[in-house]
Enzyme design. Structure first.
Site, mmCIF file in Angstrom:
data_model
loop_
_atom_site.group_PDB
_atom_site.id
_atom_site.type_symbol
_atom_site.label_atom_id
_atom_site.label_comp_id
_atom_site.label_asym_id
_atom_site.label_seq_id
_atom_site.Cartn_x
_atom_site.Cartn_y
_atom_site.Cartn_z
ATOM 1 N N SER A 97 1.079 -1.447 -0.090
ATOM 2 C CA SER A 97 -0.026 0.378 -0.102
ATOM 3 C C SER A 97 0.928 0.852 -0.262
ATOM 4 O O SER A 97 2.142 0.815 0.288
ATOM 5 C CB SER A 97 -0.970 0.217 1.291
ATOM 6 O OG SER A 97 -1.936 -1.381 1.591
HETATM 7 N N1 SAH Z 1 -0.805 -5.083 4.134
HETATM 8 C C1 SAH Z 1 0.427 -5.201 2.925
HETATM 9 C C2 SAH Z 1 -0.844 -4.467 1.461
HETATM 10 C C3 SAH Z 1 -1.559 -5.929 1.455
HETATM 11 S S1 SAH Z 1 -2.280 -5.584 0.159
HETATM 12 C C4 SAH Z 1 1.878 -4.725 2.623
HETATM 13 O O1 SAH Z 1 1.972 -4.060 3.698
HETATM 14 O O2 SAH Z 1 2.663 -4.972 1.837
HETATM 15 C C5 SAH Z 1 -3.406 -6.888 0.266
HETATM 16 C C6 SAH Z 1 -3.172 -8.475 0.661
HETATM 17 O O3 SAH Z 1 -4.367 -8.974 1.370
HETATM 18 C C7 SAH Z 1 -2.603 -9.113 -0.843
HETATM 19 O O4 SAH Z 1 -1.648 -9.848 -0.709
HETATM 20 C C8 SAH Z 1 -3.556 -10.090 -0.436
HETATM 21 O O5 SAH Z 1 -3.641 -11.401 -1.545
HETATM 22 C C9 SAH Z 1 -3.895 -10.314 0.684
HETATM 23 N N2 SAH Z 1 -6.000 -10.870 0.750
HETATM 24 C C10 SAH Z 1 -6.858 -11.005 0.281
HETATM 25 N N3 SAH Z 1 -8.263 -11.266 0.680
HETATM 26 C C11 SAH Z 1 -7.473 -12.144 1.444
HETATM 27 C C12 SAH Z 1 -8.163 -13.232 2.568
HETATM 28 N N4 SAH Z 1 -9.405 -13.935 2.940
HETATM 29 N N5 SAH Z 1 -7.268 -13.688 3.841
HETATM 30 C C13 SAH Z 1 -5.927 -12.814 3.961
HETATM 31 N N6 SAH Z 1 -5.189 -12.168 2.643
HETATM 32 C C14 SAH Z 1 -5.746 -11.690 1.730
#
Ligand code: SAH
Length: 246
Positions: A97
């Site tokens: 993000s």
């Molecule tokens: N917090 C992260 C950014 C995440 S982007 C950072 O600091 O880099 C959102 C993430 O959520 C992605 O990696 C995606 O694969 C994950 N995601 C999507 N749906 C999800 C779910 N149901 N459970 C866990 N993770 C999930």
């Protein structure tokens, strides 16, 4: 001067000095770029204060943003852009993000040093590392297995010891360590997952983007009071990757 003396007395120390200097220099360079990123976050916070109700973010959050090496959480080809205020690709169609949003979400969570927090969507592990500098324990769940494994390996290598990672569907939370003082969801859900609501402590905060993938999503701050009543505040329109199901 004998060749061996030239080599050991002059060349080896000179090479070592140059190598050391380049290392120190590169580290300084990243630190100063990180300080620049923090300035941009402060400026954006002031610009968005009408929407968010915040003129400045918590000093502890800003210190965490200044400390955590974001360049170590992105693929090598994205490293030059690590301190720009924008999301970056981390593979598997996912992104790390935007720093301003990470800082704002962390601020909204009002994390105390004694808090136990849950993150849904580990991604690169960057948000978890920021939380680890502020909280007692961080539990984070990622649904894409290779991303979850990479983040776990990275967080261990960088010695963020109070973070525990797991591969799974974060919609259901992580019952074993519940209830949580704060929960952050870093992927957009169509609704607030009831299991997460249940795993939030009375007095706890949840920060979650809610909305459909290509429509406006809003960052919500949900607070559960000590008597269990829930209040929801709409903070800002945002754009996140979707929270997917198994
Ligand atoms: N917090 C992260 C950014 C995440 S982007 C950072 O600091 O880099 C959102 C993430 O959520 C992605 O990696 C995606 O694969 C994950 N995601 C999507 N749906 C999800 C779910 N149901 N459970 C866990 N993770 C999930």
């Amino acid at each position: 001067m004998k060749p061996v003396t030239l080599w050991s007395r002059i060349l080896i120390p000179a090479i070592a000095m140059a190598w050391l200097y380049s290392g120190v220099h590169a580290a300084d360079d990243f630190a100063s770029r990180r300080a620049g990123m923090v300035k941009v976050i402060a400026a954006l916070t002031a610009d968005t204060s009408t929407e968010t109700g915040r003129h400045a973010l918590d000093a502890r959050v800003m210190a965490a943003m200044e400390q955590v090496p974001r360049h170590k959480f992105v693929p090598p080809e994205e490293e030059p852009y690590a301190y720009e205020n924008r999301p970056l690709p981390i593979g598997y169609g996912q992104t790390i993000s935007q720093p301003y949003i990470v800082a704002l979400m962390t601020d909204l969570m009002r994390v105390k040093p004694t808090d136990v927090v849950l993150e849904v969507g580990t991604g690169s592990g960057y948000q978890a590392a920021i939380l680890a500098t502020l909280a007692r324990a961080v539990y984070t769940i990622e649904i894409v297995e290779p991303l979850g494994r990479q983040a776990q390996e990275r967080l261990q290598r960088l010695a963020y010891k109070q973070v525990e990672t797991r591969v799974g569907d974060g919609y259901y939370g992580w019952e074993a360590h519940a209830p949580y003082d704060a929960i952050v969801v870093t992927a957009a859900a169509s609704h607030v997952p009831p299991p997460l609501m249940r795993q939030l402590k009375p007095g706890g905060r949840m920060v979650i983007p809610v909305g459909a993938q290509f429509l406006t999503q809003y960052l919500l701050l949900i607070e559960k009071s000590d008597d269990g009543t829930v209040s929801t505040q709409q903070i800002l329109p945002v754009r996140f990757v979707p929270l997917v199901a198994h």
